[in-house]
Design an enzyme around this catalytic site. Structure first.
Site, PDB file in Angstrom:
ATOM      1  CG  HIS A 120      40.901  42.429  35.942  1.00  0.00           C
ATOM      2  ND1 HIS A 120      40.508  43.070  34.621  1.00  0.00           N
ATOM      3  CD2 HIS A 120      41.763  41.427  36.269  1.00  0.00           C
ATOM      4  CE1 HIS A 120      41.258  42.315  34.027  1.00  0.00           C
ATOM      5  NE2 HIS A 120      41.804  41.652  34.884  1.00  0.00           N
ATOM      6  CE1 TYR A 162      34.233  45.254  28.532  1.00  0.00           C
ATOM      7  CE2 TYR A 162      31.898  44.163  29.737  1.00  0.00           C
ATOM      8  CZ  TYR A 162      33.160  45.218  29.147  1.00  0.00           C
ATOM      9  OH  TYR A 162      32.283  46.947  29.057  1.00  0.00           O
ATOM     10  CG  HIS A 200      43.269  40.612  25.722  1.00  0.00           C
ATOM     11  ND1 HIS A 200      41.802  40.201  26.296  1.00  0.00           N
ATOM     12  CD2 HIS A 200      44.139  41.416  26.851  1.00  0.00           C
ATOM     13  CE1 HIS A 200      42.323  39.692  27.591  1.00  0.00           C
ATOM     14  NE2 HIS A 200      43.670  40.546  28.318  1.00  0.00           N
TER      15      HIS A 200
END
EC number: 1.14.99.1
Length: 602
Positions: A209, A387, A390
Protein backbone atom coordinates in the site's frame (compact mmCIF):
# COMPACT_ATOMS: atom_id res chain seq x y z
CA UNK A 1 -21.17 45.51 -60.53
CA UNK A 2 -23.31 46.40 -63.62
CA UNK A 3 -26.96 45.48 -64.04
CA UNK A 4 -26.00 43.49 -67.21
CA UNK A 5 -23.54 41.23 -65.35
CA UNK A 6 -26.15 40.51 -62.67
CA UNK A 7 -28.68 39.55 -65.28
CA UNK A 8 -26.20 37.07 -66.80
CA UNK A 9 -25.27 35.48 -63.44
CA UNK A 10 -28.82 34.92 -62.20
CA UNK A 11 -29.77 32.24 -64.79
CA UNK A 12 -26.49 30.43 -64.10
CA UNK A 13 -27.19 30.36 -60.34
CA UNK A 14 -30.72 29.16 -60.96
CA UNK A 15 -29.42 26.39 -63.22
CA UNK A 16 -26.97 25.24 -60.54
CA UNK A 17 -29.73 25.10 -57.94
CA UNK A 18 -31.95 23.00 -60.19
CA UNK A 19 -29.26 20.48 -61.10
CA UNK A 20 -29.27 17.21 -59.08
CA UNK A 21 -26.57 16.94 -56.41
CA UNK A 22 -23.35 15.15 -57.39
CA UNK A 23 -23.31 11.43 -56.57
CA UNK A 24 -21.83 10.34 -53.22
CA UNK A 25 -19.39 7.44 -53.55
CA UNK A 26 -20.45 4.92 -50.90
CA UNK A 27 -18.24 2.12 -49.58
CA UNK A 28 -19.44 -1.25 -50.83
CA UNK A 29 -21.33 -2.75 -47.91
CA UNK A 30 -20.02 -6.17 -48.86
CA UNK A 31 -16.39 -5.11 -48.56
CA UNK A 32 -15.28 -4.89 -44.90
CA UNK A 33 -13.10 -2.01 -43.81
CA UNK A 34 -9.45 -3.03 -43.38
CA UNK A 35 -8.46 -4.37 -39.97
CA UNK A 36 -5.68 -2.60 -38.13
CA UNK A 37 -2.79 -5.01 -38.81
CA UNK A 38 -1.36 -4.41 -35.33
CA UNK A 39 -4.48 -6.10 -33.91
CA UNK A 40 -2.89 -9.39 -35.00
CA UNK A 41 0.21 -8.69 -32.85
CA UNK A 42 2.50 -9.64 -35.74
CA UNK A 43 5.72 -8.35 -34.16
CA UNK A 44 7.39 -10.97 -32.00
CA UNK A 45 10.22 -10.85 -29.46
CA UNK A 46 9.40 -7.33 -28.22
CA UNK A 47 9.35 -5.84 -31.71
CA UNK A 48 7.23 -2.68 -31.98
CA UNK A 49 4.31 -2.65 -34.45
CA UNK A 50 3.92 0.64 -36.35
CA UNK A 51 0.87 1.06 -38.59
CA UNK A 52 1.22 2.65 -42.03
CA UNK A 53 -1.79 3.63 -44.08
CA UNK A 54 -4.87 1.54 -43.46
CA UNK A 55 -3.64 -2.02 -43.73
CA UNK A 56 0.14 -1.94 -43.65
CA UNK A 57 2.54 -2.24 -40.74
CA UNK A 58 6.22 -2.41 -40.00
CA UNK A 59 7.97 -4.11 -37.08
CA UNK A 60 10.78 -2.18 -35.42
CA UNK A 61 13.20 -4.92 -34.35
CA UNK A 62 15.92 -2.57 -33.09
CA UNK A 63 18.04 -4.19 -30.35
CA UNK A 64 15.69 -7.13 -29.95
CA UNK A 65 18.29 -9.60 -31.22
CA UNK A 66 15.94 -10.55 -34.04
CA UNK A 67 15.29 -9.39 -37.60
CA UNK A 68 12.87 -10.11 -40.42
CA UNK A 69 9.43 -8.68 -41.21
CA UNK A 70 8.03 -9.85 -37.85
CA UNK A 71 11.23 -9.96 -35.75
CA UNK A 72 11.40 -13.75 -35.86
CA UNK A 73 14.85 -14.41 -37.33
CA UNK A 74 17.39 -14.63 -34.47
CA UNK A 75 20.87 -13.21 -34.70
CA UNK A 76 23.64 -15.72 -34.07
CA UNK A 77 24.25 -14.69 -30.44
CA UNK A 78 20.53 -14.58 -29.75
CA UNK A 79 20.19 -18.09 -31.14
CA UNK A 80 23.06 -19.34 -29.00
CA UNK A 81 21.63 -17.76 -25.82
CA UNK A 82 18.17 -19.13 -26.53
CA UNK A 83 19.56 -22.59 -27.23
CA UNK A 84 21.59 -22.69 -24.02
CA UNK A 85 19.08 -20.99 -21.71
CA UNK A 86 17.09 -23.48 -19.63
CA UNK A 87 13.32 -23.16 -19.61
CA UNK A 88 11.70 -21.36 -16.65
CA UNK A 89 10.11 -24.61 -15.48
CA UNK A 90 13.47 -26.43 -15.53
CA UNK A 91 15.16 -23.53 -13.72
CA UNK A 92 12.43 -23.59 -11.08
CA UNK A 93 12.92 -27.33 -10.68
CA UNK A 94 16.67 -26.90 -10.16
CA UNK A 95 16.19 -24.13 -7.60
CA UNK A 96 13.61 -26.09 -5.60
CA UNK A 97 15.33 -29.50 -5.54
CA UNK A 98 18.66 -30.82 -4.30
CA UNK A 99 18.70 -29.27 -0.84
CA UNK A 100 22.17 -30.51 0.12
CA UNK A 101 23.73 -29.12 -3.06
CA UNK A 102 22.23 -25.72 -2.35
CA UNK A 103 23.50 -25.85 1.22
CA UNK A 104 27.00 -25.99 -0.27
CA UNK A 105 26.26 -23.25 -2.83
CA UNK A 106 24.89 -20.92 -0.15
CA UNK A 107 28.13 -21.21 1.82
CA UNK A 108 30.36 -20.18 -1.11
CA UNK A 109 30.93 -17.26 -3.47
CA UNK A 110 28.66 -19.02 -5.98
CA UNK A 111 25.67 -17.67 -4.05
CA UNK A 112 26.66 -14.08 -4.87
CA UNK A 113 27.33 -14.93 -8.51
CA UNK A 114 23.89 -16.50 -8.86
CA UNK A 115 22.21 -13.68 -6.95
CA UNK A 116 23.75 -11.09 -9.29
CA UNK A 117 22.57 -13.13 -12.27
CA UNK A 118 19.04 -13.44 -10.87
CA UNK A 119 18.77 -9.69 -10.26
CA UNK A 120 20.16 -8.56 -13.61
CA UNK A 121 18.26 -11.07 -15.73
CA UNK A 122 14.98 -10.33 -13.97
CA UNK A 123 15.41 -6.55 -13.83
CA UNK A 124 16.32 -6.31 -17.51
CA UNK A 125 12.80 -7.46 -18.38
CA UNK A 126 11.44 -4.15 -17.05
CA UNK A 127 11.94 -1.19 -19.42
CA UNK A 128 13.79 1.74 -17.91
CA UNK A 129 13.00 4.54 -18.52
CA UNK A 130 9.28 3.70 -18.76
CA UNK A 131 7.71 3.36 -22.19
CA UNK A 132 3.90 3.44 -22.33
CA UNK A 133 0.98 4.61 -20.24
CA UNK A 134 -2.80 4.48 -20.45
CA UNK A 135 -3.05 7.53 -22.72
CA UNK A 136 -0.04 6.81 -24.94
CA UNK A 137 0.51 3.48 -26.69
CA UNK A 138 3.75 4.76 -28.16
CA UNK A 139 6.96 6.30 -26.85
CA UNK A 140 6.28 9.85 -25.72
CA UNK A 141 7.72 12.46 -23.41
CA UNK A 142 4.49 12.35 -21.44
CA UNK A 143 4.97 8.63 -20.75
CA UNK A 144 8.41 9.38 -19.34
CA UNK A 145 7.82 12.58 -17.42
CA UNK A 146 4.25 12.41 -16.10
CA UNK A 147 4.43 10.32 -12.93
CA UNK A 148 0.67 10.69 -12.46
CA UNK A 149 0.28 7.68 -14.74
CA UNK A 150 0.98 4.08 -14.02
CA UNK A 151 3.44 2.94 -16.65
CA UNK A 152 2.54 0.06 -18.97
CA UNK A 153 4.71 -2.88 -20.01
CA UNK A 154 2.62 -3.51 -23.13
CA UNK A 155 0.55 -0.91 -24.98
CA UNK A 156 -3.24 -1.15 -24.92
CA UNK A 157 -5.18 -3.25 -27.39
CA UNK A 158 -5.89 -0.89 -30.35
CA UNK A 159 -9.39 0.59 -30.15
CA UNK A 160 -10.35 -0.44 -33.69
CA UNK A 161 -9.71 -4.18 -33.32
CA UNK A 162 -12.43 -6.71 -34.22
CA UNK A 163 -12.43 -8.27 -30.73
CA UNK A 164 -11.54 -6.97 -27.24
CA UNK A 165 -8.27 -8.96 -27.29
CA UNK A 166 -7.30 -8.06 -30.87
CA UNK A 167 -8.55 -10.59 -33.40
CA UNK A 168 -8.94 -13.71 -31.23
CA UNK A 169 -11.90 -14.77 -29.14
CA UNK A 170 -15.48 -13.60 -29.02
CA UNK A 171 -16.80 -10.16 -29.89
CA UNK A 172 -17.78 -9.66 -26.26
CA UNK A 173 -15.88 -10.68 -23.14
CA UNK A 174 -17.70 -12.84 -20.57
CA UNK A 175 -19.83 -11.27 -17.89
CA UNK A 176 -17.51 -10.37 -15.01
CA UNK A 177 -19.83 -11.51 -12.24
CA UNK A 178 -20.52 -14.82 -13.99
CA UNK A 179 -16.79 -15.37 -14.54
CA UNK A 180 -16.03 -14.66 -10.89
CA UNK A 181 -18.82 -16.87 -9.56
CA UNK A 182 -17.91 -19.84 -11.73
CA UNK A 183 -14.12 -19.76 -11.61
CA UNK A 184 -12.88 -17.55 -8.77
CA UNK A 185 -15.34 -17.99 -5.89
CA UNK A 186 -14.17 -20.35 -3.12
CA UNK A 187 -16.07 -23.62 -2.70
CA UNK A 188 -13.92 -24.67 0.21
CA UNK A 189 -10.78 -23.17 1.67
CA UNK A 190 -7.62 -24.30 -0.16
CA UNK A 191 -4.56 -23.65 2.04
CA UNK A 192 -1.25 -22.55 0.56
CA UNK A 193 1.04 -25.56 0.07
CA UNK A 194 4.10 -23.85 1.57
CA UNK A 195 2.60 -23.34 5.01
CA UNK A 196 2.04 -19.66 4.25
CA UNK A 197 0.23 -17.94 7.11
CA UNK A 198 -2.09 -14.99 7.62
CA UNK A 199 0.77 -12.88 9.00
CA UNK A 200 2.37 -13.11 5.55
CA UNK A 201 -0.90 -11.96 3.96
CA UNK A 202 -1.12 -8.88 6.19
CA UNK A 203 2.57 -8.10 5.71
CA UNK A 204 2.07 -8.20 1.93
CA UNK A 205 -0.99 -5.96 2.10
CA UNK A 206 0.69 -3.48 4.43
CA UNK A 207 3.88 -3.34 2.35
CA UNK A 208 2.27 -2.86 -1.07
CA UNK A 209 0.00 0.00 0.00
CA UNK A 210 2.99 2.35 -0.02
CA UNK A 211 3.35 2.23 -3.82
CA UNK A 212 -0.03 1.11 -5.18
CA UNK A 213 -1.77 4.47 -4.92
CA UNK A 214 -4.47 4.55 -7.58
CA UNK A 215 -6.11 7.94 -7.93
CA UNK A 216 -9.82 7.67 -7.22
CA UNK A 217 -10.44 11.04 -8.88
CA UNK A 218 -8.45 10.53 -12.09
CA UNK A 219 -9.24 6.87 -12.71
CA UNK A 220 -7.59 3.43 -12.64
CA UNK A 221 -4.77 4.36 -15.02
CA UNK A 222 -3.51 7.07 -12.69
CA UNK A 223 -1.59 7.17 -9.43
CA UNK A 224 -1.55 9.97 -6.88
CA UNK A 225 1.75 11.10 -8.49
CA UNK A 226 3.70 10.41 -5.33
CA UNK A 227 6.26 7.67 -4.65
CA UNK A 228 6.77 4.86 -7.15
CA UNK A 229 8.67 2.54 -4.85
CA UNK A 230 9.63 1.71 -1.27
CA UNK A 231 9.41 5.11 0.43
CA UNK A 232 7.43 4.06 3.56
CA UNK A 233 4.72 6.56 2.73
CA UNK A 234 2.31 4.14 4.41
CA UNK A 235 4.17 4.85 7.68
CA UNK A 236 5.08 8.52 7.32
CA UNK A 237 2.27 9.74 5.08
CA UNK A 238 2.32 10.47 1.38
CA UNK A 239 2.49 14.24 1.76
CA UNK A 240 4.55 16.62 3.85
CA UNK A 241 1.40 17.92 5.53
CA UNK A 242 0.36 14.44 6.66
CA UNK A 243 3.91 13.66 7.78
CA UNK A 244 4.05 16.78 9.93
CA UNK A 245 0.78 15.85 11.65
CA UNK A 246 2.23 12.42 12.51
CA UNK A 247 5.58 13.66 13.80
CA UNK A 248 6.35 14.50 17.41
CA UNK A 249 9.09 16.99 16.41
CA UNK A 250 11.22 15.84 19.30
CA UNK A 251 14.23 13.53 18.93
CA UNK A 252 13.06 12.58 15.42
CA UNK A 253 10.15 10.53 16.74
CA UNK A 254 6.60 9.93 15.59
CA UNK A 255 3.61 10.69 17.78
CA UNK A 256 2.23 7.82 19.84
CA UNK A 257 -0.13 7.01 22.69
CA UNK A 258 0.31 4.60 25.59
CA UNK A 259 -2.57 2.21 26.24
CA UNK A 260 -2.34 -0.47 28.94
CA UNK A 261 1.37 0.22 29.19
CA UNK A 262 2.01 -0.35 25.45
CA UNK A 263 2.86 2.07 22.63
CA UNK A 264 0.34 2.45 19.79
CA UNK A 265 -0.27 4.97 16.99
CA UNK A 266 -1.87 8.22 18.14
CA UNK A 267 -5.56 8.90 17.80
CA UNK A 268 -6.81 11.37 15.21
CA UNK A 269 -7.41 13.73 18.12
CA UNK A 270 -3.64 13.77 18.71
CA UNK A 271 -2.65 13.66 15.02
CA UNK A 272 -5.20 15.43 12.87
CA UNK A 273 -5.10 13.36 9.67
CA UNK A 274 -7.87 11.84 7.58
CA UNK A 275 -8.52 8.17 8.34
CA UNK A 276 -11.20 6.07 6.66
CA UNK A 277 -13.41 4.68 9.40
CA UNK A 278 -17.16 3.98 9.32
CA UNK A 279 -19.45 6.75 10.55
CA UNK A 280 -19.96 6.59 14.27
CA UNK A 281 -16.43 5.57 15.24
CA UNK A 282 -15.37 8.28 17.73
CA UNK A 283 -12.09 10.16 17.02
CA UNK A 284 -10.41 8.76 20.14
CA UNK A 285 -10.91 5.23 18.73
CA UNK A 286 -9.44 6.09 15.33
CA UNK A 287 -5.70 5.47 15.14
CA UNK A 288 -3.74 7.87 12.91
CA UNK A 289 -1.08 6.37 10.61
CA UNK A 290 0.49 7.11 7.24
CA UNK A 291 -2.08 5.19 5.14
CA UNK A 292 -5.63 6.40 5.55
CA UNK A 293 -7.28 2.98 4.93
CA UNK A 294 -5.31 0.92 7.45
CA UNK A 295 -8.12 1.10 10.00
CA UNK A 296 -9.94 -1.45 7.84
CA UNK A 297 -8.08 -4.49 9.17
CA UNK A 298 -6.46 -5.14 12.57
CA UNK A 299 -3.63 -6.90 10.71
CA UNK A 300 -2.72 -3.69 8.89
CA UNK A 301 -2.85 -1.59 12.06
CA UNK A 302 -0.74 -4.28 13.75
CA UNK A 303 2.16 -3.70 11.35
CA UNK A 304 1.65 0.07 11.54
CA UNK A 305 2.14 -0.23 15.30
CA UNK A 306 5.25 -2.39 14.94
CA UNK A 307 6.90 0.02 12.48
CA UNK A 308 5.98 3.01 14.66
CA UNK A 309 7.73 1.37 17.62
CA UNK A 310 10.72 0.49 15.43
CA UNK A 311 11.04 4.08 14.21
CA UNK A 312 11.08 5.49 17.72
CA UNK A 313 13.45 2.73 18.90
CA UNK A 314 15.96 3.56 16.16
CA UNK A 315 15.63 7.27 16.96
CA UNK A 316 16.74 6.53 20.53
CA UNK A 317 19.78 4.62 19.26
CA UNK A 318 20.76 7.42 16.86
CA UNK A 319 20.23 10.07 19.54
CA UNK A 320 22.66 8.21 21.78
CA UNK A 321 25.23 8.03 18.97
CA UNK A 322 24.72 11.61 17.77
CA UNK A 323 23.64 13.86 20.66
CA UNK A 324 24.22 16.98 18.52
CA UNK A 325 21.78 15.99 15.78
CA UNK A 326 18.52 17.92 15.60
CA UNK A 327 15.04 16.45 15.23
CA UNK A 328 15.03 16.67 11.44
CA UNK A 329 18.28 14.77 10.92
CA UNK A 330 17.26 12.08 13.39
CA UNK A 331 13.92 11.66 11.63
CA UNK A 332 15.31 11.60 8.09
CA UNK A 333 18.14 9.19 8.90
CA UNK A 334 15.78 6.86 10.77
CA UNK A 335 13.49 6.81 7.75
CA UNK A 336 16.39 5.69 5.53
CA UNK A 337 17.27 2.96 8.03
CA UNK A 338 13.69 1.66 8.05
CA UNK A 339 13.62 1.67 4.24
CA UNK A 340 16.76 -0.47 4.33
CA UNK A 341 15.24 -2.81 6.91
CA UNK A 342 12.13 -3.18 4.78
CA UNK A 343 14.04 -4.08 1.62
CA UNK A 344 16.23 -6.57 3.51
CA UNK A 345 13.20 -8.34 5.02
CA UNK A 346 11.34 -8.33 1.72
CA UNK A 347 14.19 -9.90 -0.28
CA UNK A 348 15.63 -12.34 2.26
CA UNK A 349 12.39 -13.54 3.89
CA UNK A 350 9.29 -12.43 1.97
CA UNK A 351 10.52 -13.10 -1.59
CA UNK A 352 12.49 -16.09 -0.33
CA UNK A 353 9.28 -17.60 1.01
CA UNK A 354 7.34 -16.86 -2.18
CA UNK A 355 10.00 -18.38 -4.42
CA UNK A 356 10.41 -21.64 -2.53
CA UNK A 357 14.04 -21.63 -3.73
CA UNK A 358 16.82 -23.44 -1.89
CA UNK A 359 19.16 -20.72 -3.15
CA UNK A 360 19.37 -18.34 -0.20
CA UNK A 361 18.52 -14.89 -1.55
CA UNK A 362 20.75 -12.03 -0.42
CA UNK A 363 20.22 -8.29 -0.11
CA UNK A 364 23.55 -6.79 -1.12
CA UNK A 365 23.39 -3.66 -3.30
CA UNK A 366 27.13 -3.90 -4.00
CA UNK A 367 26.43 -6.88 -6.26
CA UNK A 368 25.20 -4.41 -8.89
CA UNK A 369 27.79 -1.66 -8.56
CA UNK A 370 29.69 -2.85 -11.64
CA UNK A 371 26.56 -3.56 -13.67
CA UNK A 372 24.52 -1.22 -15.84
CA UNK A 373 21.58 -0.42 -13.57
CA UNK A 374 19.20 2.54 -13.20
CA UNK A 375 18.29 3.59 -9.67
CA UNK A 376 14.76 4.72 -10.31
CA UNK A 377 11.45 2.94 -10.57
CA UNK A 378 7.98 3.45 -11.99
CA UNK A 379 5.04 1.33 -10.85
CA UNK A 380 3.33 -0.50 -13.71
CA UNK A 381 -0.40 -1.01 -14.05
CA UNK A 382 0.22 -4.70 -14.70
CA UNK A 383 2.16 -5.00 -11.43
CA UNK A 384 -0.71 -3.39 -9.56
CA UNK A 385 -3.22 -5.83 -11.04
CA UNK A 386 -0.94 -8.82 -10.56
CA UNK A 387 -0.55 -8.12 -6.85
CA UNK A 388 -4.21 -8.54 -5.89
CA UNK A 389 -3.64 -11.68 -3.83
CA UNK A 390 -6.91 -11.79 -1.93
CA UNK A 391 -7.18 -15.62 -2.07
CA UNK A 392 -4.66 -15.51 0.80
CA UNK A 393 -7.49 -14.40 3.08
CA UNK A 394 -9.06 -17.23 5.15
CA UNK A 395 -12.77 -17.86 5.72
CA UNK A 396 -12.51 -16.36 9.22
CA UNK A 397 -9.81 -15.20 11.62
CA UNK A 398 -8.70 -17.23 14.62
CA UNK A 399 -7.25 -15.32 17.58
CA UNK A 400 -6.68 -17.53 20.59
CA UNK A 401 -9.86 -19.46 21.24
CA UNK A 402 -12.03 -16.86 19.51
CA UNK A 403 -13.07 -17.07 15.85
CA UNK A 404 -13.93 -13.79 14.12
CA UNK A 405 -16.07 -13.51 11.00
CA UNK A 406 -15.34 -10.80 8.44
CA UNK A 407 -18.18 -8.74 9.86
CA UNK A 408 -16.57 -8.91 13.32
CA UNK A 409 -13.02 -8.41 12.01
CA UNK A 410 -13.34 -5.48 9.61
CA UNK A 411 -12.89 -2.08 11.27
CA UNK A 412 -12.47 -3.76 14.65
CA UNK A 413 -10.95 -0.83 16.52
CA UNK A 414 -10.47 -2.61 19.85
CA UNK A 415 -8.88 -5.94 18.87
CA UNK A 416 -5.30 -4.65 18.62
CA UNK A 417 -5.32 -3.06 22.07
CA UNK A 418 -7.41 -5.80 23.69
CA UNK A 419 -5.07 -8.61 22.60
CA UNK A 420 -1.82 -6.70 22.19
CA UNK A 421 0.85 -6.96 19.49
CA UNK A 422 2.36 -10.23 20.77
CA UNK A 423 -0.92 -12.14 20.81
CA UNK A 424 -1.97 -11.00 17.33
CA UNK A 425 1.42 -11.74 15.79
CA UNK A 426 1.35 -15.20 17.36
CA UNK A 427 -2.22 -15.88 16.23
CA UNK A 428 -1.71 -14.70 12.65
CA UNK A 429 1.56 -16.66 12.41
CA UNK A 430 -0.27 -19.89 13.32
CA UNK A 431 -3.22 -19.60 10.91
CA UNK A 432 -2.91 -20.93 7.36
CA UNK A 433 -3.41 -18.54 4.44
CA UNK A 434 -5.03 -19.59 1.18
CA UNK A 435 -3.49 -20.65 -2.11
CA UNK A 436 -3.39 -17.77 -4.60
CA UNK A 437 -3.40 -19.48 -8.00
CA UNK A 438 -5.31 -22.43 -9.39
CA UNK A 439 -8.73 -20.77 -9.18
CA UNK A 440 -11.76 -20.94 -6.92
CA UNK A 441 -10.21 -19.63 -3.73
CA UNK A 442 -11.61 -16.09 -3.29
CA UNK A 443 -13.73 -15.81 -0.15
CA UNK A 444 -17.05 -14.23 -1.11
CA UNK A 445 -16.29 -11.20 1.08
CA UNK A 446 -13.35 -10.25 -1.17
CA UNK A 447 -14.65 -11.54 -4.52
CA UNK A 448 -15.67 -8.01 -5.48
CA UNK A 449 -11.98 -7.06 -5.51
CA UNK A 450 -11.31 -9.54 -8.32
CA UNK A 451 -14.33 -8.26 -10.23
CA UNK A 452 -13.09 -4.68 -9.89
CA UNK A 453 -9.62 -5.61 -11.17
CA UNK A 454 -11.09 -7.33 -14.24
CA UNK A 455 -13.34 -4.34 -14.87
CA UNK A 456 -10.36 -1.98 -14.67
CA UNK A 457 -8.29 -4.14 -16.99
CA UNK A 458 -11.05 -3.93 -19.59
CA UNK A 459 -11.25 -0.16 -19.24
CA UNK A 460 -7.47 0.00 -19.69
CA UNK A 461 -7.64 -2.52 -22.61
CA UNK A 462 -4.88 -4.77 -21.30
CA UNK A 463 -3.58 -7.28 -23.82
CA UNK A 464 -4.23 -10.98 -23.40
CA UNK A 465 -2.57 -13.26 -20.89
CA UNK A 466 -0.63 -15.06 -23.63
CA UNK A 467 0.76 -11.78 -25.00
CA UNK A 468 2.13 -11.01 -21.53
CA UNK A 469 3.63 -14.49 -21.32
CA UNK A 470 5.49 -13.83 -24.56
CA UNK A 471 6.63 -10.43 -23.30
CA UNK A 472 8.27 -12.08 -20.28
CA UNK A 473 9.96 -14.81 -22.31
CA UNK A 474 7.41 -17.57 -21.67
CA UNK A 475 5.82 -19.81 -24.27
CA UNK A 476 2.15 -19.01 -24.87
CA UNK A 477 -0.33 -21.70 -23.91
CA UNK A 478 -1.94 -23.50 -26.83
CA UNK A 479 -5.09 -24.73 -25.07
CA UNK A 480 -7.12 -24.14 -21.94
CA UNK A 481 -6.41 -27.69 -20.79
CA UNK A 482 -2.67 -27.07 -20.99
CA UNK A 483 -3.25 -23.84 -19.05
CA UNK A 484 -5.34 -25.31 -16.21
CA UNK A 485 -3.91 -28.83 -16.15
CA UNK A 486 -7.44 -30.28 -15.89
CA UNK A 487 -10.59 -30.61 -17.99
CA UNK A 488 -13.52 -29.15 -16.07
CA UNK A 489 -12.31 -25.55 -15.71
CA UNK A 490 -10.75 -25.74 -19.17
CA UNK A 491 -14.17 -26.50 -20.67
CA UNK A 492 -15.75 -23.57 -18.81
CA UNK A 493 -13.02 -21.22 -20.02
CA UNK A 494 -13.49 -22.47 -23.58
CA UNK A 495 -17.18 -21.68 -23.29
CA UNK A 496 -16.56 -18.21 -21.84
CA UNK A 497 -13.64 -17.02 -23.99
CA UNK A 498 -13.63 -19.24 -27.07
CA UNK A 499 -9.86 -19.00 -27.57
CA UNK A 500 -6.86 -19.35 -25.26
CA UNK A 501 -5.37 -16.25 -26.91
CA UNK A 502 -8.39 -14.24 -25.71
CA UNK A 503 -7.92 -15.07 -22.01
CA UNK A 504 -7.54 -11.89 -19.95
CA UNK A 505 -4.46 -10.98 -17.93
CA UNK A 506 -5.75 -11.14 -14.33
CA UNK A 507 -7.98 -14.22 -14.74
CA UNK A 508 -4.99 -15.90 -16.38
CA UNK A 509 -2.81 -15.27 -13.34
CA UNK A 510 -5.48 -16.44 -10.90
CA UNK A 511 -6.52 -19.57 -12.82
CA UNK A 512 -3.20 -20.89 -14.10
CA UNK A 513 -2.22 -24.30 -12.74
CA UNK A 514 0.08 -23.94 -9.74
CA UNK A 515 3.64 -25.14 -9.81
CA UNK A 516 4.45 -27.98 -7.40
CA UNK A 517 4.49 -26.79 -3.77
CA UNK A 518 3.81 -23.20 -4.84
CA UNK A 519 1.19 -20.57 -4.08
CA UNK A 520 0.66 -19.83 -7.78
CA UNK A 521 1.60 -20.68 -11.34
CA UNK A 522 4.66 -20.08 -13.47
CA UNK A 523 3.45 -16.77 -14.90
CA UNK A 524 3.00 -15.07 -11.53
CA UNK A 525 6.60 -15.89 -10.59
CA UNK A 526 8.12 -15.00 -13.96
CA UNK A 527 6.17 -11.72 -14.25
CA UNK A 528 6.10 -10.66 -10.62
CA UNK A 529 9.78 -11.23 -9.80
CA UNK A 530 11.14 -8.69 -12.35
CA UNK A 531 8.82 -5.96 -11.07
CA UNK A 532 9.73 -6.71 -7.45
CA UNK A 533 13.51 -6.92 -7.84
CA UNK A 534 13.70 -3.85 -10.08
CA UNK A 535 11.62 -1.86 -7.61
CA UNK A 536 13.59 -3.00 -4.56
CA UNK A 537 17.14 -2.73 -5.92
CA UNK A 538 16.26 0.41 -7.90
CA UNK A 539 15.70 2.26 -4.63
CA UNK A 540 18.12 5.21 -4.16
CA UNK A 541 19.51 3.76 -0.92
CA UNK A 542 20.89 0.85 -2.99
CA UNK A 543 22.93 3.17 -5.24
CA UNK A 544 26.71 3.63 -4.82
CA UNK A 545 26.14 7.22 -3.67
CA UNK A 546 23.81 6.21 -0.83
CA UNK A 547 24.94 2.71 0.20
CA UNK A 548 27.54 3.60 2.84
CA UNK A 549 27.53 3.79 6.66
CA UNK A 550 27.34 7.60 6.79
CA UNK A 551 23.95 7.56 5.05
CA UNK A 552 22.52 5.58 7.96
CA UNK A 553 24.18 7.47 10.81
CA UNK A 554 27.35 5.40 10.94
CA UNK A 555 28.05 1.76 11.72
CA UNK A 556 25.19 1.50 14.23
CA UNK A 557 22.51 2.39 11.67
CA UNK A 558 24.22 0.48 8.86
CA UNK A 559 24.33 -2.60 11.06
CA UNK A 560 20.60 -2.30 11.82
CA UNK A 561 19.92 -2.46 8.07
CA UNK A 562 22.34 -5.29 7.35
CA UNK A 563 21.08 -7.51 10.19
CA UNK A 564 17.35 -6.78 9.91
CA UNK A 565 14.87 -9.65 10.04
CA UNK A 566 11.16 -10.12 10.61
CA UNK A 567 11.83 -11.70 14.00
CA UNK A 568 14.02 -8.82 15.16
CA UNK A 569 11.49 -6.29 13.89
CA UNK A 570 8.82 -7.80 16.12
CA UNK A 571 10.84 -8.98 19.10
CA UNK A 572 12.83 -5.79 19.61
CA UNK A 573 9.53 -3.95 19.92
CA UNK A 574 7.60 -6.24 22.25
CA UNK A 575 8.05 -7.21 25.89
CA UNK A 576 8.08 -10.92 25.07
CA UNK A 577 8.87 -12.54 21.75
CA UNK A 578 5.92 -14.41 20.21
CA UNK A 579 6.07 -17.03 17.50
CA UNK A 580 6.78 -14.99 14.36
CA UNK A 581 7.30 -16.37 10.87
CA UNK A 582 5.79 -16.36 7.39
CA UNK A 583 5.10 -20.10 7.83
CA UNK A 584 2.86 -21.83 10.30
CA UNK A 585 4.79 -23.73 13.00
CA UNK A 586 5.99 -27.30 12.53
CA UNK A 587 6.11 -26.81 8.77
CA UNK A 588 9.25 -27.81 6.80
CA UNK A 589 11.45 -24.76 6.44
CA UNK A 590 9.95 -22.98 9.45
CA UNK A 591 12.44 -20.75 11.23
CA UNK A 592 10.17 -19.00 13.68
CA UNK A 593 11.21 -20.70 16.90
CA UNK A 594 10.25 -18.74 19.96
CA UNK A 595 12.79 -17.08 22.18
CA UNK A 596 11.52 -15.09 25.12
CA UNK A 597 13.35 -12.12 26.54
CA UNK A 598 12.35 -8.67 27.70
CA UNK A 599 12.48 -5.76 25.32
CA UNK A 600 14.97 -3.04 26.19
CA UNK A 601 12.79 -0.29 24.76
CA UNK A 602 9.27 -0.79 26.13
Amino acid sequence: MSRRSLSLQFPLLLLLLLLPPPPVLLTDAGVPSPVNPCCYYPCQNQGVCVRFGLDHYQCDCTRTGYSGPNCTIPEIWTWLRSSLRPSPSFTHFLLTHGYWIWEFVNATFIREVLMRLVITVRSNLIPSPPTYNTAHDYISWESFSNVSYYTRILPSVPKDCPTPMGTKGKKQLPDIHLLAQRLLLRREFIPGPQGTNVLFAFFAQHFTHQFFKTSGKMGPGFTKALGHGVDLGHIYGDSLERQYHLRLFKDGKLKYQVLDGEVYPPSVEQASVLMRYPPGVPPEKQMAVGQEVFGLLPGLMLFSTIWLREHNRVCDLLKEEHPTWDDEQLFQTTRLILIGETIKIIIEEYVQHLSGYFLQLKFDPELLFRAQFQYRNRIALEFNHLYHWHPLMPDSFQVGSQEYSYEQFLFNTSMLVDYGVEALVDAFSRQRAGRIGGGRNFDYHVLHVAEDVIKESREMRLQSFNEYRKRFGLKPYTSFQEFTGEKEMAAELEELYGDIDALEFYPGLMLEKCQPNSLFGESMIEMGAPFSLKGLLGNPICSPEYWKPSTFGGDVGFNIVNTASLKKLVCLNTKTCPYVSFRVPDYPGDDGSVFVRPSTEL
